[in-house]
Design a protein around this motif. Structure first.
Motif, PDB file in Angstrom:
ATOM      1  N   THR B 115      -9.518  24.558 -15.728  1.00 40.70           N
ATOM      2  CA  THR B 115     -10.743  23.738 -15.688  1.00 40.70           C
ATOM      3  C   THR B 115     -11.781  24.175 -16.718  1.00 40.70           C
ATOM      4  O   THR B 115     -12.934  24.465 -16.384  1.00 40.70           O
ATOM      5  CB  THR B 115     -11.394  23.728 -14.291  1.00 40.70           C
ATOM      6  OG1 THR B 115     -11.907  25.031 -13.997  1.00 40.70           O
ATOM      7  CG2 THR B 115     -10.433  23.303 -13.214  1.00 40.70           C
ATOM      8  N   GLY B 120     -16.377  25.653 -17.741  1.00 41.19           N
ATOM      9  CA  GLY B 120     -16.205  24.495 -16.862  1.00 41.19           C
ATOM     10  C   GLY B 120     -16.849  23.245 -17.442  1.00 41.19           C
ATOM     11  O   GLY B 120     -16.930  22.208 -16.784  1.00 41.19           O
ATOM     12  N   LYS B 127      -9.828  18.435 -16.884  1.00 38.88           N
ATOM     13  CA  LYS B 127      -9.599  19.575 -15.993  1.00 38.88           C
ATOM     14  C   LYS B 127      -8.345  19.348 -15.148  1.00 38.88           C
ATOM     15  O   LYS B 127      -7.564  20.266 -14.905  1.00 38.88           O
ATOM     16  CB  LYS B 127     -10.815  19.798 -15.080  1.00 38.88           C
ATOM     17  CG  LYS B 127     -12.064  20.281 -15.805  1.00 38.88           C
ATOM     18  CD  LYS B 127     -13.217  20.497 -14.823  1.00 38.88           C
ATOM     19  CE  LYS B 127     -14.452  20.983 -15.569  1.00 38.88           C
ATOM     20  NZ  LYS B 127     -15.585  21.199 -14.671  1.00 38.88           N
ATOM     21  N   THR B 131      -4.814  21.460 -15.291  1.00 39.86           N
ATOM     22  CA  THR B 131      -4.345  22.071 -14.049  1.00 39.86           C
ATOM     23  C   THR B 131      -2.905  21.662 -13.751  1.00 39.86           C
ATOM     24  O   THR B 131      -2.047  22.509 -13.477  1.00 39.86           O
ATOM     25  CB  THR B 131      -5.261  21.659 -12.877  1.00 39.86           C
ATOM     26  OG1 THR B 131      -6.590  22.096 -13.170  1.00 39.86           O
ATOM     27  CG2 THR B 131      -4.784  22.282 -11.567  1.00 39.86           C
ATOM     28  N   MET B 144      -9.939  28.156 -10.827  1.00 44.25           N
ATOM     29  CA  MET B 144     -10.848  27.190 -11.462  1.00 44.25           C
ATOM     30  C   MET B 144     -12.292  27.700 -11.396  1.00 44.25           C
ATOM     31  O   MET B 144     -12.614  28.592 -10.615  1.00 44.25           O
ATOM     32  CB  MET B 144     -10.768  25.833 -10.754  1.00 44.25           C
ATOM     33  CG  MET B 144     -11.416  25.805  -9.367  1.00 44.25           C
ATOM     34  SD  MET B 144     -11.591  24.138  -8.679  1.00 44.25           S
ATOM     35  CE  MET B 144     -12.941  23.496  -9.664  1.00 44.25           C
TER      36      MET B 144
END
Lengths: 487, 306, 306
Positions: B115, B120, B127, B131, B144
């Motif tokens: 992420t 972030g 994201k 993942t 994350m």
């Protein structure tokens, strides 16, 4: 078992971590400390002091008679007239500073002896009692030559010779609370330690001797109640300072009625610790634990009455019970021990009697599942749930690790129940709301309020009670007042 | 918005739980005063090793560096073959495949940071893509980061929804949610972020990326453990905890374990529910273990860096 | 009082009236002051006050222990409200008392003269009484600043000590200074937020009773100051032993009385203040330290954190 319960009987436990005592020297016998010398008791009698965790004899100590007390008072008077009052105030201060420094050098020794003689945990004697005692001397040392600034518009003078009687729950710390302000204000003293815990005061006497304090400025006479009575009734004293039970405090006030003796009394308590629903609950639980289990509950200001707002009662009690499981009860010298030994057989009997009373009165007894050592005097951390205001376990000071729990609905209810006691030493308030803290702490009729904390002490912070918890303050600028006179 | 469904109660946005910083400090200091010696120390150090997420998170990490780290994870110390294996190796996502190759046949997990780690600052869409990719590449665990900007804006729903979405993208992989407590600044915020993460579906909550100072501290870890405890009592779900960054010595690790033991008890004394994110900790623990065995203080020269 | 006695009294009063002037003066009934009202003693007893030359002056209530009990109940009831007033407001009310007293100086001078003071003595005492009230009115919102403290504790706590009134104070006013002496003990206790029950001078009660009329018109809440007349011998023990009295101020130097007071006070650990110096006009008799005598010190701790 509730599927949602936490298990603190873990596969990983802490191994014993006992504090070493090889370097500690305890004499086989201790004499009175009078006029700068160690003096055998006039009647030649001694009593034993034991380790309450093992019931083994540590030493034997002189039993003070009225002759011994008289000798000590005469020595204190002579020191007052001939040396102490002749010294410049700044020089008196330097003596007290010197004593503080010498105590620091031997801090660990004091801590170990305190734990051996009184049963308190080494963690507390090492981290609380001894450093605070030293800090007290350090704090008041600096006042010696500044007292005229403490009382605006007045010219303060020392009172004279003070007789001081201290309890067994904080032996060295109480000696410091008594001796430091008295000396700083220019008085001389005769101190009587409690009969179950005389050793650290006598160690302090060795230091006082080594520090070259003028002989007689501090005199220490050991003994039990009769020795204390001889001191209280001695006509040569100008002041009595007493810390102990309310019952004995009243006896003292009566004994000196009509005499010219001044007095300060620091007596019992039954403090309310009030948890509001908007408190930081986990920290409040720590405060509850510290409030009642600190020093085995042998604390006059212990938070022995818990009031929890009904809406968070289940949460608080569950957390409290969890926390009780992590408290380690046992060898006071083990660095991991949280709750040490009850100070004496007599005190343990008294606590045990209250446990029976509580059950008979209908309160719900809850104790941690810990195992107690086979020898020595120990008590499990105990809660009494669903208590009522009328019960003896709510009204009377137990002076042990026993907490009585009640609920309340509104702040008014909490305040009125908290104040519904002849005592007024301390109280606790837990809430995240600032305005509520001030409202409640103002309404509590007691001398110390811990808001979002509990059982904190500092030499600069005045301590003492309202109502039957005593009169006069110890600590801080206000703690000088009982040792000076003006006009 | 009123919700009437009682079953939804536990998924309601959590209420504000105040934390007293000084009270936390005092409790933490009590943990650090526990004296852990002898057999108790050896047992705890081995437990700590098994909880280790051996970590390399440098922008200049290469496959070769990751291979070295994985070998270290497999062979902590030749002279002590009875030692447990570490919990996981923690790497940047593109290096998951490399780690997978070296760790094949072991029980050591592979954790991938994801992420748009560590900031972030990326759209949710990307994201989720990264993942899914890392999980497909073989990551057992996804670490994350929460959107701290949105958190400070007060958009807690965004933070929660994002976590829920990533959780879904994780599939079978475990999700660790990094709060980046060093940026959250107050313990009140740490508590709030912990509650949001747990309610949104985190399997673990984790303090830090290691890129922001302070990283893990005993204070924030205690607040998070207490949040986990409350969540457990409310829902029956056991959430894991991972302090990461700043834990370099065996002594520190012991204090964290004391905290864990006295806050959550037996059930959490397992790598399934507690991890240390650290790079230097392994060797200090190994040195302490050898010292306990031999009685002689050790030198780092005798322990391989990776 | 028998019929015959009552008749004799009427005759006596008539004689006095006739002797003074043609108009029949209206005589004042001197009563107690409890809870803002002027009751007669519940015992319906009185004592006759005579002037130095034996002339009958007035009948004064012989207050009983039950009157004292009622007064303590009133004082207790009034205490929280009075202590809860702002210090500024308490100061204003004390100042108002001074204003009212000033306005009725003539009456007080006359009453003091009636009981043996010379004109100039009476004038001096009345003037000083007014000034003493003003002195303590000024202290009401200042003594706290002089005697409270912020304590530099060696931990993360904000710590302060402030003064709070002890509660209900029972005062045995000086025998030889009917107005100034009474005000000198009442004013500091009340300025500090206590409520009081005071026993007026037995031989010089008139000014005390008239002072209660001043109080009645000074916005002073009912029950804050309660004034009894009677004999010290009868009431002293009850003053000292009452379990709902927090402090006792004794003015005088009778060794046996002092001993009794201290003995009885031990029952509930009353604060006992002995005022032996009877020179109420001296500069030393007004001092903020007098306020301190009926104050408690409360120390409050609070953590400092985020």
């Amino acid at each position: 078992m509730d599927p949602k319960s936490l298990d603190f009987k873990t596969s990983w436990e802490y191994a014993p971590a006992p504090e070493g005592k090889e370097h500690i020297k305890i004499n086989a016998r201790y004499e009175h400390f009078i006029g700068g010398e160690f003096v055998a008791p006039a009647k030649g009698r001694y009593f034993e002091t034991i380790n309450p965790a093992t019931e083994e004899k540590l030493s034997e100590v002189a039993e003070g008679s009225s002759e011994d007390v008289d000798k000590a008072v005469v020595a204190a008077r002579a020191a007052l007239d001939k040396s102490w009052s002749k010294l410049r105030a700044s020089e008196r201060g330097k003596y007290i500073y010197r004593l503080a420094r010498m105590m620091q050098e031997r801090a660990r020794e004091f801590a170990v002896i305190e734990s051996l003689d009184g049963g308190k945990t080494i963690r507390e004697s090492r981290d609380v009692d001894v450093p605070l005692a030293i800090a007290h001397f350090f704090y008041y040392a600096g006042w010696a030559d500044k007292i005229r600034y403490a009382f605006p518009g007045k010219t303060p003078r020392p009172i004279g010779v003070a007789g001081q009687i201290i309890p067994w729950n904080f032996p060295l710390l109480m000696a410091a609370w008594k001796i430091a302000p008295a000396l700083a204000a220019g008085n001389t003293v005769v101190l009587k330690p409690a009969e179950t815990t005389p050793l650290t005061a006598l160690k302090l006497a060795e230091l006082i001797q080594a520090a070259d304090l003028p002989p007689g400025v501090v005199n220490i006479v050991t003994g039990a109640g009769a020795t204390g009575a001889a001191l209280v009734n001695h006509p040569g004293l100008d002041k009595i300072a007493f810390t102990g039970s309310t019952e004995v405090g009243k006896l003292i006030q009566r004994a000196i009625a009509g005499s010219r003796k001044r007095y300060t009394l620091e007596l019992g308590g039954k403090a309310a610790n009030i948890i509001f629903e908007d408190a930081a609950i986990d920290q409040a639980v720590e405060g509850i634990v510290n409030g009642i289990f600190f020093n085995q509950g042998h604390v006059c200001c212990a938070g022995s009455r818990l009031f929890v707002q009904e809406s968070v009662y289940d949460t608080v009690i569950r957390k409290l019970k969890d926390r009780l499981e992590t408290l380690i009860v046992g060898d006071p010298l083990d660095k991991n021990t949280d709750i040490g030994a009850i100070n004496s057989k007599m005190q343990l009997d008294k606590i045990s009697a209250y446990l029976k009373i509580g059950v008979a009165e209908g309160a719900e007894l809850y104790q941690s599942s810990c195992k107690l050592p086979k020898k020595g005097f120990f008590c499990k951390p105990t809660l009494f749930l669903h208590c009522s205001q009328s019960q003896r376990i709510v009204q009377e000071e137990i002076f042990g690790p026993v907490l009585s729990v009640q609920t309340f609905r509104t702040p008014e209810e909490a305040i009125s129940r908290a104040n519904n006691t002849p005592y007024g030493l301390s109280g606790g308030v837990w809430t995240d709301k600032g305005s509520k803290i001030f409202k409640v702490s103002n309404a509590l009729r007691c001398g110390v309020v811990w808001a979002n904390t509990y059982n904190k002490f500092d030499p600069s912070a005045p301590f003492g009670g309202y109502k039957e918890s005593g009169m006069g303050r110890e600590g801080g600028l206000h703690g000088l007042q009982p040792y000076i006179q003006y006009n | 918005m009123p919700r009437n469904n009682a079953a939804l109660a536990v998924t309601l946005p959590p209420q504000f739980v105040p934390i007293d910083e000084v009270g936390i400090d005092e409790r933490v200091s009590r943990f650090s005063k526990r004296s852990i010696k002898k057999s108790s120390k050896v047992q705890a150090l081995k437990l700590a090793l098994s909880m280790l997420d051996l970590t390399t998170l440098s922008a200049h990490d290469t496959p070769e560096r990751v291979r070295q780290l994985c070998h270290k994870a497999k062979n902590l110390l030749e002279t002590m073959p009875e030692l447990p294996h570490v919990g996981a190796v923690c790497v940047y996502g593109p290096l998951v495949k490399v780690a997978k190759e070296v760790l094949k046949g072991t029980k050591i997990h592979i954790a991938a940071v994801s992420t748009a780690f560590p900031s972030g600052m990326a759209p949710l869409k990307t994201k989720l893509i990264e993942t899914r990719q890392f999980v497909a590449d073989g990551a057992d665990e996804i670490d994350m980061v929460i959107s701290r900007g949105k958190f400070f804006e007060g958009d807690y729903d965004y933070v929660a929804d994002e976590i829920a979405a990533v959780k879904e993208a994780c599939g079978k992989a475990h999700l660790k949610v990094i709060l980046e407590t060093g940026e959250l600044n107050t313990l009140d915020n740490v508590r709030r972020a912990s509650d949001i993460a747990m309610h949104a579906g985190a399997d673990f909550i984790k303090t830090s990326t290691g890129k922001v100072q302070p990283a893990a501290t005993p204070q924030v870890t205690l607040v998070m453990l207490e949040a986990i405890r409350d969540f457990y009592y409310a829902t029956g779900k056991k959430i894991g905890m991972k302090p990461a960054g700043g834990i370099a010595t065996a002594k520190q690790a012991l204090h964290y374990l004391v905290m864990l033991r006295e806050t959550l008890g037996e059930a959490w004394l397992t790598p399934d529910l507690f991890r240390f994110g650290a790079s230097k900790l392994a060797n200090d623990i190994l040195m302490q273990l050898v010292k306990e065995q031999t009685g002689a203080y050790q030198s780092i020269d005798y322990f391989s860096m990776e | 009082m028998s019929k015959a006695e009552r008749k004799a009294e009427v005759v006596d009063l008539k004689d006095r009236a006739a002797a003074r002037q043609e108009r029949l003066p209206v005589l004042k009934t001197y009563k107690l002051f409890i809870d803002g009202k002027f009751p007669r003693s519940e015992s319906e007893r009185y004592y006759a006050l005579t002037s130095a030359n034996g002339e009958s002056i007035a009948n004064v209530q012989l207050g009983s222990r039950k009157d004292f009990r009622n007064a303590v109940v009133a004082a207790r009831k009034a205490f929280p409200g009075w202590a809860g007033r702002t210090a500024y407001n308490r100061g204003q009310i004390l100042y108002r008392m001074a204003e009212m007293l000033e306005g009725r100086r003539a009456q007080f001078i006359e009453e003091l003269e009636t009981l043996g003071a010379s004109r100039s003595e009476a004038e001096t005492e009345t003037a000083m009484a007014v000034d003493r009230l003003i002195y303590y009115a000024g202290w009401a919102d200042k003594f706290q600043q002089v005697f409270s403290s912020v304590n530099p504790v060696a931990s993360s706590h904000f710590n302060f000590s402030m003064l709070e009134p002890t509660g209900v104070a029972a005062l045995l006013a000086p025998e030889d200074s009917g107005l100034l002496g009474l005000i000198s003990v009442v004013a500091p206790a009340v300025a500090g937020g206590n409520s009081v029950v005071v026993l007026a001078s037995h031989s010089k009660p008139l000014a005390a009773i008239t002072f209660s009329e001043v109080l009645h018109t000074s916005d002073l809440p009912a029950g804050v100051i309660n004034i009894l007349t009677g004999t010290r011998k009868e009431l002293l023990k009850h003053f000292a032993s009452h379990m709902d009295v927090n402090a006792l101020v004794y003015c005088g130097s009778d060794a046996e009385e002092i001993r009794t007071v201290q003995l009885e006070a031990a029952e509930n650990l009353k604060r006992v203040v002995i005022e032996e110096n009877s020179d109420w006009q001296s500069e030393e008799r007004q001092s903020p330290y007098t306020i301190l005598a009926t104050q408690e010190v409360k120390t409050t701790w609070h953590p400092i954190g985020l």
